[in-house]
Structures are given as C-alpha cells and as structure tokens.
Motif scaffolding. Sequence first.
Motif, short mmCIF file in Angstrom:
data_model
loop_
_atom_site.label_atom_id
_atom_site.label_comp_id
_atom_site.label_asym_id
_atom_site.label_seq_id
_atom_site.Cartn_x
_atom_site.Cartn_y
_atom_site.Cartn_z
N SER A 150 -1.57 32.32 6.30
CA SER A 150 -0.70 33.73 5.87
C SER A 150 0.73 33.52 6.23
CB SER A 150 -1.34 35.00 6.61
OG SER A 150 -0.83 34.89 7.89
N ARG A 151 1.67 34.53 5.11
CA ARG A 151 3.07 34.38 5.47
C ARG A 151 3.37 34.95 6.61
NH1 ARG A 151 5.33 33.16 0.74
NH2 ARG A 151 4.15 33.56 -1.18
N GLU A 152 2.60 35.98 7.41
CA GLU A 152 3.11 36.32 8.65
C GLU A 152 2.92 34.98 9.65
OE1 GLU A 152 2.02 39.43 5.84
OE2 GLU A 152 0.87 37.74 6.59
N GLU A 153 1.95 34.33 9.79
CA GLU A 153 1.73 33.33 10.51
C GLU A 153 2.99 32.48 10.23
OE1 GLU A 153 -2.96 32.48 11.24
OE2 GLU A 153 -2.37 32.12 9.21
N GLU A 194 1.82 28.17 2.42
CA GLU A 194 1.86 29.58 2.19
C GLU A 194 1.58 30.05 0.82
OE1 GLU A 194 5.45 31.69 3.87
OE2 GLU A 194 5.94 29.79 4.30
#
Length: 531
Positions: free
Chosen positions: A289-292, A250
């Motif tokens: 990504s941080r969402e992933e 990340e």
Amino acid sequence: MGKKITKIEPVKQKQDTGYAAPKRVCAYCRVSTGSAEQKNSFEAQVQYYTRFIEEKPNWTLVGIYADEARSGTKVKSRDRFQQMIQDCRQGKIDLILTKSVTRFARNTVDSINTIRMLKELGIEVYFEKERVGTLSQKSEQLLTILSSIAQGESESISTNSRWSIVRRFQNGTFVISSPAYGYRKDENGNLIIQSEEAAIVRRIFDEYLGGKGSYAIAKELQAEGVPTIRTAKSWQDSVVKWILQNPVYEGDLLYQKTYTTEGIPFTKKYNHGELPKYLVSDNHEPIISREEAEAVRQIYEYRRQKHRMDNVEIYQSRYAFSGRIICGECGSTFRRQKIYIGKPYEKIQWSCRQHITDITKCRQKPIREDVIRQMFVSMWNKLAGHAEDVLLPLLALLKAVPNDMEQEQELLTLEKRIQELKQQSHWLQKVLSDGDVGSAVFIERRNQLDTELEEISRRQQFLKEQNLMEQEIAQTEYLMTVFRTRPAIIEEFDEELFRLIVERIRVYPNRLCFELKNGLELEEHYGKEVQ
C-alpha cells in the motif's frame, strides 16, 4: 683502391591472380536485434557464406563467426568477433568475408584500428556491398569515409530511437522490456503480479517496517537460498534498498531512471537529474500500500539522518579505518560491524570481507576497534620519542642511492612531448571546426596522436614507478616534520595523527602491521583475549 658496385636484380614475384592461391577463409555475420525478421536474415547470411566458400575449389572454410543481437558500436561486446580476431592473430585465417562496412563495425575508430591490425598480419577483409578489399592501396581512405558514414547512421538511428522512447514516456504508452522483481507481463505488455516473488517483496517491506535493516534482510534471504532479482548475482543490502525505494510496488512506473549517452560508444548511465523523469501513477496492481511505502521512506530517511548525526567519535573512526585495514591472509579489506547491539557491552569490530562471505576461504578472525586504537597508541609512543633515531638513518640511506640522470632526462623529454601532442590535438580540433581539414584526414591524424600519446603515457608511468626513491625520500622528510611538531606521548587514539602517518594496517593472528606513508612497517602484538 676503387669501390666495386654490383647490382642485385630483384627476385621476380608471381603475379597476383586474385584469390587463385589457396586461402583459409571465414565469414563474419551480424544482426543488430533479436526480432524474427532479423533472425531469418542472420540464418540466411550463415547459409549463404557457408555455401559460397565451400564452392570455391581453392578456398578452405575456417568457420562462420556470427554474432546475433549484438550492437556494432562496440567491438568488445561481440564474443564471436573477438574470437575471430584471436584466430587471426594465431595465423588460422587469410581472408575475412563480410556483407558490408556496417556489419563489420559502426564505430569508426574500432573499424579502422581493427583493419590496420589485420593488414599488418597480412589478412584481408573483403566487403561485398562496397566491393572493397582492405589490402588494396586506396582502401584505407575509402573505408575511413565509409566507416564515418556508418557511425553517423548509427548515431542518427540512436537519436531517433531515443526521441521515440521519450515520446512514449510522455504519453504513457512505453512498454518496459523487463518487469521488476515481483511482476511479469501479460500478452498485452501489462504488469501483473508474480505471486512467489511478490511474497518475497511483501516480506522485505514487513521486516523493514518491523525494525530490521537492509543488510540483515539480505543476509537472511541469501542464507535461505531465495532466488534473487534478475539483475543481481546475490542478495545484497543494495538490492534490498532498491526494492524498498522502487515506486513500482505502489502501482506506479517511473520512466527514464537511466539514459544512454549520445555519442559512440553509447554508454548507459543513471539519471541523477540530467534528464526529466516521467511518473505514471496507478499503472498496475500494487504489491504494497501507499501508506506502507510512505512509512518505509520515513524510516529510511530517519535512519540515514541518524547515521549522519550519530556519535561523532564513532563516525570519524569509521572513516579513519575504512579501506585502510587489509587482511594478512587473503588480502581483502575489512568491514566495520557492531556486535552485542543494544547491550551495555556493545562493541565495534572489523572483519575481513572474505571471512564474512565464506569462512573456508579466509580464517582471519575479527579484531575489535578498541584494540586497533590501543595498538596505534602503543606504536606512536614507541616511535615518536625516537623518530629521528629511526628516520634520519633511513633518510641518509635513501639519499645515498645515486639518481639515474638518464631516466630523469627521459621523463622530462616525455612530459614535453605529451604537452606537444595535447597542443597538436587541440589545433587539429580547431582546424576541423573551421573546415580546413576533411573528416577522413582528421580521423587518421587523431588516431596517430592518440596512439603516440598512449604509448608515451605508458612509458612515463613505467619510469615513474621505477623511480620510487624520490617519493620515499619526500615521505620520510614529511614524517619527520610530523613527529617534530606533535606530542611524543599520547594517552588515547588521535584520528588526525593516524591519518597523518598511516597508509594502511595489515591484520595477522595476534599482531598488526602498521605501514607508514614512506613504506616503513612497524608491528604491534596483542593477546588472544582481546580479539
């Protein structure tokens, strides 16, 4: 008749003239780091000792044993040192030259034990800096003190090094030595993406988010021959999980995930909350990504909780058989697997781990869990109704074997001596704390106690292994109690009964061998159609 006494004069020994007699000589060199400065020192030591030994007309050069970038705190981690000791045991060496005590070892116990062993072989170690040879009468006391000082220096250096590292953790200036899979370092030590490896990392995250498990992902990567991460020999589900849970992807760095113990021998351990951790956010370019990453964490936690709360029967049976099923062909343990997942006829089977890894090394076929359960029910129903007819004659036979009274007495004596040695060790520690004994005397006496305790414990274990009859008698009486208090006939698999009486199961083609707690083995056969 009077006794006649004849005096036998001693044989005159030749005076020791130093190193005048022909000797087979070697040298041991070591540097602690791989830096350019230390490398020059290392090469200089090798050249110096080669020339020094060859210039002596009565010395024969056996070899230069040199460990580069090896720690002196652990003798076992030095390959060339171990080779030198092996050559000493084979009678190839008479004299070992080394620069100083700190080059030989920084662990007091290892140093003294090695020197004593070499002295017993008649082999001398000569420390140039201290001008001490280990065959002299006063050498041991002096070397004990010097080795203790060397160990203290090593521990002090380690403490200072840890303090420096923690300081760099706190201010974010620490530069990692080995970047994570998917990254490499530029000339300034910054992490930059390694495109080929980063593609594999993205694939792992995408497939996990798409529904695949870590085991399935690892199996595919291994089958395709994808190069693994630097610290692993092959792709395993644990390796995939490590990637999925690592914040480095990340763009963050987490420091002090591991730590080294303070006392010698220094041991590396995982930090499970014993020490603080330091998170550096937005340290480098992220791969995902941080969402992933957050989605992966949620899926991982959901699966973990689901696994805990899954069908109780399946969950319990997993632990009932886990580690107890052994392959009759190769000796490996069996692993639980699901087949036909999501289908109405989904099943659970147990497979040999060796067979899963390489079918050419073990051809033992998997066996369904319901078959194992059926075979246990069959075995129980055959034995429970006739347990006393089977176990009573066995118990009488075991009790008829005479006890070895001398062996039992020796076991009691050994146990008493072990307790005495433990008390002496406790007393020795106390007098050291009170300052009533010097460190050199303490170390020598502690080594004596540890050596004797190890020898006695080894002898005790040997006698206990020889005296298995008592254990078999106790376990047989235990089984009779179980069968007397449990039903003679059962209709379905009972995990509690299985745990009570079965030690392990060996799987052979078309048959299972149940080994009971007392060593009694009972076979059950099944047809090919139920595999």
